[in-house]
Design a protein around this motif. Structure first.
Motif, PDB file in Angstrom:
ATOM      1  N   MET A 374     121.049  42.480  20.000  1.00  0.00           N
ATOM      2  CA  MET A 374     120.821  43.822  20.516  1.00  0.00           C
ATOM      3  C   MET A 374     119.403  44.022  21.043  1.00  0.00           C
ATOM      4  SD  MET A 374     122.906  46.505  18.117  1.00  0.00           S
ATOM      5  CE  MET A 374     122.514  47.817  19.279  1.00  0.00           C
ATOM      6  N   TYR A 375     118.456  43.294  20.435  1.00  0.00           N
ATOM      7  CA  TYR A 375     117.049  43.500  20.793  1.00  0.00           C
ATOM      8  C   TYR A 375     116.351  42.155  21.027  1.00  0.00           C
ATOM      9  CZ  TYR A 375     118.271  47.885  18.422  1.00  0.00           C
ATOM     10  OH  TYR A 375     118.887  49.040  18.017  1.00  0.00           O
ATOM     11  N   PRO A 376     116.740  41.423  22.058  1.00  0.00           N
ATOM     12  CA  PRO A 376     116.033  40.162  22.330  1.00  0.00           C
ATOM     13  C   PRO A 376     114.604  40.469  22.753  1.00  0.00           C
ATOM     14  CG  PRO A 376     117.520  40.690  24.140  1.00  0.00           C
ATOM     15  CD  PRO A 376     117.759  41.720  23.066  1.00  0.00           C
ATOM     16  N   THR A 377     113.645  40.090  21.949  1.00  0.00           N
ATOM     17  CA  THR A 377     112.268  40.527  22.187  1.00  0.00           C
ATOM     18  C   THR A 377     111.685  39.941  23.469  1.00  0.00           C
ATOM     19  OG1 THR A 377     111.492  38.782  20.714  1.00  0.00           O
ATOM     20  CG2 THR A 377     111.826  40.960  19.764  1.00  0.00           C
ATOM     21  N   ALA A 378     112.131  38.751  23.852  1.00  0.00           N
ATOM     22  CA  ALA A 378     111.804  38.198  25.173  1.00  0.00           C
ATOM     23  C   ALA A 378     113.130  38.151  25.926  1.00  0.00           C
ATOM     24  CB  ALA A 378     111.195  36.814  25.039  1.00  0.00           C
ATOM     25  N   PRO A 379     113.467  39.218  26.635  1.00  0.00           N
ATOM     26  CA  PRO A 379     114.857  39.418  27.069  1.00  0.00           C
ATOM     27  C   PRO A 379     115.394  38.480  28.126  1.00  0.00           C
ATOM     28  CG  PRO A 379     113.443  41.164  27.914  1.00  0.00           C
ATOM     29  CD  PRO A 379     112.617  40.361  26.960  1.00  0.00           C
ATOM     30  N   GLY A 380     114.538  37.746  28.833  1.00  0.00           N
ATOM     31  CA  GLY A 380     115.095  36.923  29.905  1.00  0.00           C
ATOM     32  C   GLY A 380     114.222  35.747  30.270  1.00  0.00           C
ATOM     33  N   THR A 381     114.769  34.907  31.136  1.00  0.00           N
ATOM     34  CA  THR A 381     114.036  33.761  31.668  1.00  0.00           C
ATOM     35  C   THR A 381     114.501  33.545  33.097  1.00  0.00           C
ATOM     36  OG1 THR A 381     113.414  31.447  31.244  1.00  0.00           O
ATOM     37  CG2 THR A 381     115.717  32.034  30.888  1.00  0.00           C
ATOM     38  N   SER A 382     113.762  32.770  33.861  1.00  0.00           N
ATOM     39  CA  SER A 382     114.130  32.576  35.261  1.00  0.00           C
ATOM     40  C   SER A 382     113.902  31.127  35.687  1.00  0.00           C
ATOM     41  CB  SER A 382     113.345  33.524  36.174  1.00  0.00           C
ATOM     42  OG  SER A 382     111.958  33.346  36.003  1.00  0.00           O
ATOM     43  N   ARG A 383     114.639  30.712  36.702  1.00  0.00           N
ATOM     44  CA  ARG A 383     114.533  29.370  37.264  1.00  0.00           C
ATOM     45  C   ARG A 383     114.510  29.465  38.787  1.00  0.00           C
ATOM     46  NH1 ARG A 383     113.568  28.872  32.724  1.00  0.00           N
ATOM     47  NH2 ARG A 383     114.417  27.420  31.170  1.00  0.00           N
ATOM     48  N   TRP A 384     114.017  28.406  39.423  1.00  0.00           N
ATOM     49  CA  TRP A 384     113.913  28.358  40.877  1.00  0.00           C
ATOM     50  C   TRP A 384     115.057  27.534  41.449  1.00  0.00           C
ATOM     51  CZ3 TRP A 384     111.444  31.216  44.198  1.00  0.00           C
ATOM     52  CH2 TRP A 384     111.319  30.806  45.525  1.00  0.00           C
ATOM     53  N   LEU A 385     115.714  28.072  42.464  1.00  0.00           N
ATOM     54  CA  LEU A 385     116.848  27.386  43.092  1.00  0.00           C
ATOM     55  C   LEU A 385     116.330  26.517  44.239  1.00  0.00           C
ATOM     56  CD1 LEU A 385     119.928  27.231  42.840  1.00  0.00           C
ATOM     57  CD2 LEU A 385     120.088  28.987  44.599  1.00  0.00           C
ATOM     58  N   HIS A 386     116.413  25.214  44.047  1.00  0.00           N
ATOM     59  CA  HIS A 386     115.892  24.269  45.041  1.00  0.00           C
ATOM     60  C   HIS A 386     116.942  23.871  46.069  1.00  0.00           C
ATOM     61  CE1 HIS A 386     112.208  23.527  42.696  1.00  0.00           C
ATOM     62  NE2 HIS A 386     112.988  23.610  41.636  1.00  0.00           N
ATOM     63  N   GLU A 387     118.184  24.156  45.784  1.00  0.00           N
ATOM     64  CA  GLU A 387     119.260  23.734  46.681  1.00  0.00           C
ATOM     65  C   GLU A 387     120.321  24.815  46.752  1.00  0.00           C
ATOM     66  OE1 GLU A 387     121.526  21.206  43.137  1.00  0.00           O
ATOM     67  OE2 GLU A 387     120.220  20.180  44.570  1.00  0.00           O
ATOM     68  N   ASP A 388     121.091  24.797  47.839  1.00  0.00           N
ATOM     69  CA  ASP A 388     122.170  25.775  47.981  1.00  0.00           C
ATOM     70  C   ASP A 388     123.183  25.579  46.862  1.00  0.00           C
ATOM     71  OD1 ASP A 388     120.842  26.368  50.287  1.00  0.00           O
ATOM     72  OD2 ASP A 388     122.433  25.748  51.656  1.00  0.00           O
ATOM     73  N   MET A 389     123.766  26.671  46.415  1.00  0.00           N
ATOM     74  CA  MET A 389     124.848  26.561  45.433  1.00  0.00           C
ATOM     75  C   MET A 389     125.747  27.786  45.539  1.00  0.00           C
ATOM     76  SD  MET A 389     123.034  27.340  41.711  1.00  0.00           S
ATOM     77  CE  MET A 389     124.500  26.742  40.858  1.00  0.00           C
ATOM     78  N   VAL A 390     126.892  27.723  44.902  1.00  0.00           N
ATOM     79  CA  VAL A 390     127.839  28.839  44.902  1.00  0.00           C
ATOM     80  C   VAL A 390     127.864  29.445  43.504  1.00  0.00           C
ATOM     81  CG1 VAL A 390     130.235  29.536  45.195  1.00  0.00           C
ATOM     82  CG2 VAL A 390     129.242  27.837  46.739  1.00  0.00           C
ATOM     83  N   ILE A 391     127.655  30.772  43.447  1.00  0.00           N
ATOM     84  CA  ILE A 391     127.699  31.494  42.174  1.00  0.00           C
ATOM     85  C   ILE A 391     128.684  32.643  42.322  1.00  0.00           C
ATOM     86  CG2 ILE A 391     126.390  32.815  40.471  1.00  0.00           C
ATOM     87  CD1 ILE A 391     123.874  31.389  41.374  1.00  0.00           C
ATOM     88  N   SER A 392     129.690  32.654  41.479  1.00  0.00           N
ATOM     89  CA  SER A 392     130.700  33.724  41.479  1.00  0.00           C
ATOM     90  C   SER A 392     131.266  33.968  42.883  1.00  0.00           C
ATOM     91  CB  SER A 392     130.103  35.025  40.914  1.00  0.00           C
ATOM     92  OG  SER A 392     129.698  34.852  39.585  1.00  0.00           O
ATOM     93  N   GLY A 393     131.463  32.889  43.629  1.00  0.00           N
ATOM     94  CA  GLY A 393     132.077  32.990  44.961  1.00  0.00           C
ATOM     95  C   GLY A 393     131.106  33.255  46.089  1.00  0.00           C
ATOM     96  N   PHE A 394     129.839  33.470  45.794  1.00  0.00           N
ATOM     97  CA  PHE A 394     128.840  33.729  46.832  1.00  0.00           C
ATOM     98  C   PHE A 394     128.015  32.465  47.076  1.00  0.00           C
ATOM     99  CE2 PHE A 394     129.648  37.936  45.046  1.00  0.00           C
ATOM    100  CZ  PHE A 394     129.839  38.694  46.201  1.00  0.00           C
ATOM    101  N   LYS A 395     127.860  32.109  48.352  1.00  0.00           N
ATOM    102  CA  LYS A 395     126.988  30.991  48.687  1.00  0.00           C
ATOM    103  C   LYS A 395     125.549  31.475  48.624  1.00  0.00           C
ATOM    104  CE  LYS A 395     125.976  27.408  52.073  1.00  0.00           C
ATOM    105  NZ  LYS A 395     126.275  26.823  53.405  1.00  0.00           N
ATOM    106  N   ILE A 396     124.759  30.812  47.789  1.00  0.00           N
ATOM    107  CA  ILE A 396     123.376  31.212  47.573  1.00  0.00           C
ATOM    108  C   ILE A 396     122.456  30.205  48.262  1.00  0.00           C
ATOM    109  CG2 ILE A 396     121.651  31.843  45.874  1.00  0.00           C
ATOM    110  CD1 ILE A 396     124.227  33.511  45.703  1.00  0.00           C
ATOM    111  N   PRO A 397     121.700  30.638  49.270  1.00  0.00           N
ATOM    112  CA  PRO A 397     120.755  29.716  49.917  1.00  0.00           C
ATOM    113  C   PRO A 397     119.609  29.346  48.966  1.00  0.00           C
ATOM    114  CG  PRO A 397     121.194  31.648  51.305  1.00  0.00           C
ATOM    115  CD  PRO A 397     121.724  31.953  49.939  1.00  0.00           C
ATOM    116  N   ALA A 398     119.105  28.133  49.105  1.00  0.00           N
ATOM    117  CA  ALA A 398     117.958  27.704  48.311  1.00  0.00           C
ATOM    118  C   ALA A 398     116.736  28.545  48.649  1.00  0.00           C
ATOM    119  CB  ALA A 398     117.683  26.230  48.579  1.00  0.00           C
ATOM    120  N   GLY A 399     115.771  28.526  47.741  1.00  0.00           N
ATOM    121  CA  GLY A 399     114.513  29.215  48.011  1.00  0.00           C
ATOM    122  C   GLY A 399     114.397  30.581  47.374  1.00  0.00           C
ATOM    123  N   CYS A 400     115.108  30.797  46.274  1.00  0.00           N
ATOM    124  CA  CYS A 400     114.996  32.074  45.566  1.00  0.00           C
ATOM    125  C   CYS A 400     114.979  31.805  44.067  1.00  0.00           C
ATOM    126  CB  CYS A 400     116.168  33.005  45.927  1.00  0.00           C
ATOM    127  SG  CYS A 400     117.776  32.403  45.391  1.00  0.00           S
TER     128      CYS A 400
END
Length: 501
Positions: A374-400
């Motif tokens: 309920m209370y994750p004190t560090a609530p999130g983390t992030s990564r860099w997308l180096h290559e195109d990929m598909v997430i939940s049916g959406f094509k995601i361009p690299a660079g985000c």
């Protein structure tokens, strides 16, 4: 041609150059919009600023930004975009993608986030330390050198310190109980966890319960605030009315790095004099610089980077987790009763907690895990997308960048039934386990190195507290969350304390 005419021409051409550069930048921002706008997301507040005005507004309000992300997740789905200038971040709540990206070493940390922590308002802050090292090989070498300080055998040896520091808190609470005054549990627990990290990581006794005027807790709080402003309000540093706050944050960074230099030099001298030194985090920090030798000055800065990393990060999870756990136990008498009974069954009247006792406190473990859900004190983390990929049916361009939030997934009905209900039974040993939607310490190779340390300490402190005291929450206080770089109880968890009958 006169000087005045030359000046006029020069001014004209400079204005033209700035205008052309601005138009070019706007065209690039437009290109980024076109590139990613097939992905759903909330309307931008502004063409250039994107969603930054929302981040700034929420940061300056009493609401936490994670609740906005949760609302957007429920509205826009398991992947949606957020914009800021020319950058795009995707917020992802798809367990399959969470597993694929976080469990793999090939996705580096988000350079905007972690390179941004190299400095804080112009001063070196976390630098290239264990958390912020971008290169996987560099991080891996540091991690392996640090491993002995987090090994099972070494952690067993920390039980004496955990018990000793927790006893200091119990003695302080006894005085509060006798005087019938109000206990701010977040402040008190914060003192204990900072004492623990200083003792077991750096061999230093601060004894903050007896020395409440120490500058360190305030310095850490200021650094966390600085991180928050850096990410959510890019103009904060440059606004004249923030000058005093910026200076306070810079002074806090200086204090932490100066203290690190002092303690590192003391340990170095002890080693040179052949004194017995523990295999603690400070010793491993010295060893890291030794084994990653490059340039003498940079070696020293790397040691300070890791000092500040552990000094700031080594107590925030435990402090906030314990505070939220006490808050929820106070709000749920039936859960509190069961937890106290288990502690009584395991410990009896014995105050000293042994390592083997920790595994027997199964319900208390469930309480602590549910607290982090309920209370994750560090609530999130992030990564860099180096290559195109598909997430939940959406094509995601690299660079985000891709942001994963345990706060979001842990509060979604699709993953946890009745998610706003505090229910430790979710983590019963026989209960079905959540699939890559509960990760308060992140996941995969870059997960938190100190998570076992943190949970051992939390169990010792909470078990001793429940064994010795009855408590009730002071009426009228808020049970809301405060976002101050990490999530913590807004009111500090104010309690009246009595000796257990």
């Amino acid at each position: 041609m006169t000087v005045a005419e030359w000046t006029a021409y020069l001014t004209f051409y400079m204005i033209c150059a700035v205008f052309i550069a601005f138009v070019g930048y706007c065209l690039y921002v437009r290109h980024i919009h076109v590139k990613y706008d097939h992905i759903p997301g909330p309307p931008r507040d502004n063409f250039l600023l994107g969603h930054l005005p929302t981040f700034r507004r929420e940061t300056n309000s009493d609401r936490i930004l994670n609740d906005v992300f949760l609302e957007w997740t429920e509205k826009y789905g398991s992947v949606y975009r957020i914009n800021g200038f020319h950058s795009v971040s995707l917020v992802v709540s798809c367990p399959e993608t969470t597993k694929e990206i976080l469990m793999s070493p090939k996705y580096s940390k988000d350079p905007f986030v972690y390179k941004g922590l190299f400095t804080l308002f112009g001063l070196r802050f976390l630098g290239n330390g264990l958390v912020t090292a971008m290169d996987h090989d560099v991080w891996y070498k540091q991690c392996r050198i640090m491993d002995p300080a987090f090994s099972s055998s070494y952690l067993r040896g920390l039980m004496e310190t955990f018990n000793e520091r927790a006893e200091c808190l119990m003695q302080h609470l006894e005085e509060i109980a006798e005087e019938d005054t109000i206990a701010n549990m977040h402040r008190l627990v914060n003192c204990v966890t900072l004492d623990v990290i200083c003792k077991v990581a750096f061999g230093v006794d601060l004894d903050l319960l007896k020395n409440p005027d120490s500058p360190f807790p305030k310095a850490i709080e200021l650094c966390l605030q600085g991180m928050l402003h850096y990410f959510r309000d890019p103009f904060f540093r440059f606004l004249p009315w923030n000058k005093t706050k910026v200076q306070e944050i810079q002074d806090a960074v200086k204090l932490l790095r100066t203290t690190g230099a002092k303690w590192i030099n003391q340990r170095r001298k002890a080693v040179e004099n052949g004194e017995d030194v523990p295999k603690d985090i400070l010793s491993q920090i010295l060893k890291t610089a030794e084994e990653l030798k490059d340039d003498g000055e940079e070696d020293y800065e790397l040691m300070l980077d890791n000092f500040v990393t552990f000094f700031c990060g080594g107590r925030r999870t435990t402090t906030n987790q314990l505070s939220f756990a006490i808050m929820e136990l106070g709000r749920h008498p039936e859960i509190l009763k069961r937890a106290k009974e288990e502690v009584g069954d395991v410990l009896g009247t014995r105050h000293d907690i042994h390592y083997d006792d920790l595994g027997k406190l199964t319900y208390l473990t469930q309480v602590l895990k549910e607290t982090l859900r309920m209370y994750p004190t560090a609530p999130g983390t992030s990564r860099w997308l180096h290559e195109d990929m598909v997430i939940s049916g959406f094509k995601i361009p690299a660079g985000c960048s891709i942001h994963f939030s345990s706060y979001i997934t842990s509060r979604m009905e699709k993953f946890f039934k009745n998610p706003l209900k505090f229910d430790p039974e979710r983590f019963h040993p026989n209960a079905s386990k959540p699939y890559f939607c509960y990760f308060p310490f992140a996941l995969g190779p870059r997960s938190c190195l100190g998570q076992t340390f943190s949970q051992m300490e939390a169990k010792v402190v909470l078990a001793k507290f429940l064994q010795r005291f009855d408590f009730s929450l002071v009426p009228g206080q808020s049970f809301d969350i405060k976002d101050s770089g990490t999530l913590r109880p807004k009111s500090g968890v104010l309690c009246t304390i009595k000796h257990s009958v």
